[in-house]
Design an enzyme around this catalytic site. Structure first.
Site, short mmCIF file in Angstrom:
data_model
loop_
_atom_site.label_atom_id
_atom_site.label_comp_id
_atom_site.label_asym_id
_atom_site.label_seq_id
_atom_site.Cartn_x
_atom_site.Cartn_y
_atom_site.Cartn_z
N LYS A 1 49.98 44.70 32.96
CA LYS A 1 49.08 45.86 32.93
C LYS A 1 49.48 46.80 34.05
O LYS A 1 49.67 46.37 35.19
CB LYS A 1 47.63 45.37 33.12
CG LYS A 1 46.62 46.47 33.36
CD LYS A 1 45.22 45.90 33.37
CE LYS A 1 44.21 46.87 33.93
NZ LYS A 1 42.83 46.41 33.76
C1 R5P Z 1 41.89 45.83 38.20
O1 R5P Z 1 41.65 45.84 39.38
C2 R5P Z 1 40.85 45.35 37.34
O2 R5P Z 1 41.28 44.74 36.17
C3 R5P Z 1 39.92 46.46 37.07
O3 R5P Z 1 38.65 46.00 37.15
C4 R5P Z 1 40.15 47.17 35.80
O4 R5P Z 1 41.49 47.27 35.48
C5 R5P Z 1 39.66 48.52 35.94
O5 R5P Z 1 39.70 49.19 34.74
P1 R5P Z 1 39.51 50.76 34.81
O6 R5P Z 1 40.37 51.24 35.92
O7 R5P Z 1 40.01 51.24 33.47
O8 R5P Z 1 38.07 51.04 35.01
#
Ligand code: R5P
Length: 294
Positions: free
Chosen positions: A202
């Site tokens: 990711k």
């Molecule tokens: C990474 O630190 C974690 O998976 C996050 O909680 C997640 O990726 C955050 O998703 P977004 O940035 O799309 O809110």
């Protein structure tokens, strides 16, 4: 009851047809074992793509806006996504066990937002990932961060554990405040994570040369969302990432902080699975949300 006659009658051997084992549509996964492939195929649909909903933010920052009540903010979105990425605490306490989403389990843990975030360790034993029926476990990797080596070893340790039981690992590139999210950095981080054995990576999107990030990573890259943007910008970012080789998205705030999150998640899915362009996806969001202005 044993069926001896059934054996005697068996005649449909297809002698003129070579056995076909269909091609596996997930990047870099052809040589994996059946169980791991089967789990990956829960996450990535037949087109090789996934819409994953990230709501694991609470593991280091508590009740984030939009996640105050996961039963209200996330559970209604589940039928519209392929995979749910969260913590075991939330899966066990809130997510209905009869939802048919792939479970992607946050498995690294450590500091809160009050401390140095890269100082993580392993937060979930692999036996618990098996118990919770994880289709993958997620480990944060802080390339260039203060505890870089420790986070890399968290990843490799979980990959070893995952290989024993057939659970793939999603390596998450964590970009510290002081690091630039450009293609050069993202190529380094994503390629390292894949070389160390993660089956999925990711990472954030970058405006320039993102296609070199996906091209040089031998396993699927899914795009992280980041802070909430205007709907059109978030949909454009998802579209660009997919067009430039990403195998899906793992978005959180850009979905669950929206005025109409159910409409947004369907618009994102339209981009990922149905080839909608940003304008078509925005129209879908506006149509389903009855004109939400965010
Ligand atoms: C990474 O630190 C974690 O998976 C996050 O909680 C997640 O990726 C955050 O998703 P977004 O940035 O799309 O809110």
């Amino acid at each position: 009851m044993a069926d001896l006659e059934g054996n005697l009658d068996a005649h449909n051997y297809g002698l003129d047809t070579p056995q076909v084992t269909g091609a596996f549509p997930i990047k870099g996964a052809s040589s994996l074992d059946f169980g791991m492939k089967h789990r990956l195929a829960r996450i990535f649909k037949e087109d090789g793509k996934t819409v994953m909903l990230a709501f694991d933010h609470g593991y280091f920052q508590g009740p984030t806006s939009g996640l105050e009540r996961v039963d209200l903010g996330i559970v209604p979105l589940a039928p519209h996504v392929d995979a749910l990425m969260g913590t075991r605490g939330i899966f066990r306490s809130v997510i209905p066990a009869n939802s048919d989403n792939a479970v992607v389990l946050r498995a690294s843990a450590g500091p809160s937002i009050l401390k140095e975030l890269s100082n993580e360790g392993i937060g979930v034993d692999i036996s618990d990932a098996v118990r919770i029926d994880a289709a993958a476990i997620a480990v944060q990797v802080f390339v260039g961060g203060e505890y870089e080596t420790q986070s890399v070893l968290n990843l490799t340790q979980q990959i070893d554990a995952g290989m024993e039981v057939g659970i793939p690992v999603l390596g998450v590139t964590a970009v510290g405040k002081e690091l630039t999210r450009d293609a050069r950095y993202l190529r380094l981080a994503t390629r390292m994570i894949a070389e160390l054995g993660a089956q999925i990576v990711k990472t954030y999107y970058c405006e320039e040369d993102f296609e070199t990030v996906t091209a040089s990573c031998p396993v699927p890259i899914i795009m992280a969302g980041g802070k909430k943007l205007p709907a059109k910008d978030a949909l454009t970012m998802a579209y660009n990432a997919i067009s430039q080789g990403a195998s899906g998205v793992d978005m959180g705030r850009n979905i669950f902080q929206r005025l109409a999150p159910i409409a947004m998640v369907q618009a994102v899915s339209g981009v990922v699975h149905d080839g909608l362009n940003p304008q078509q996806a925005l129209e879908k969001y506006l149509d389903l949300s009855k004109g939400a202005q965010d």
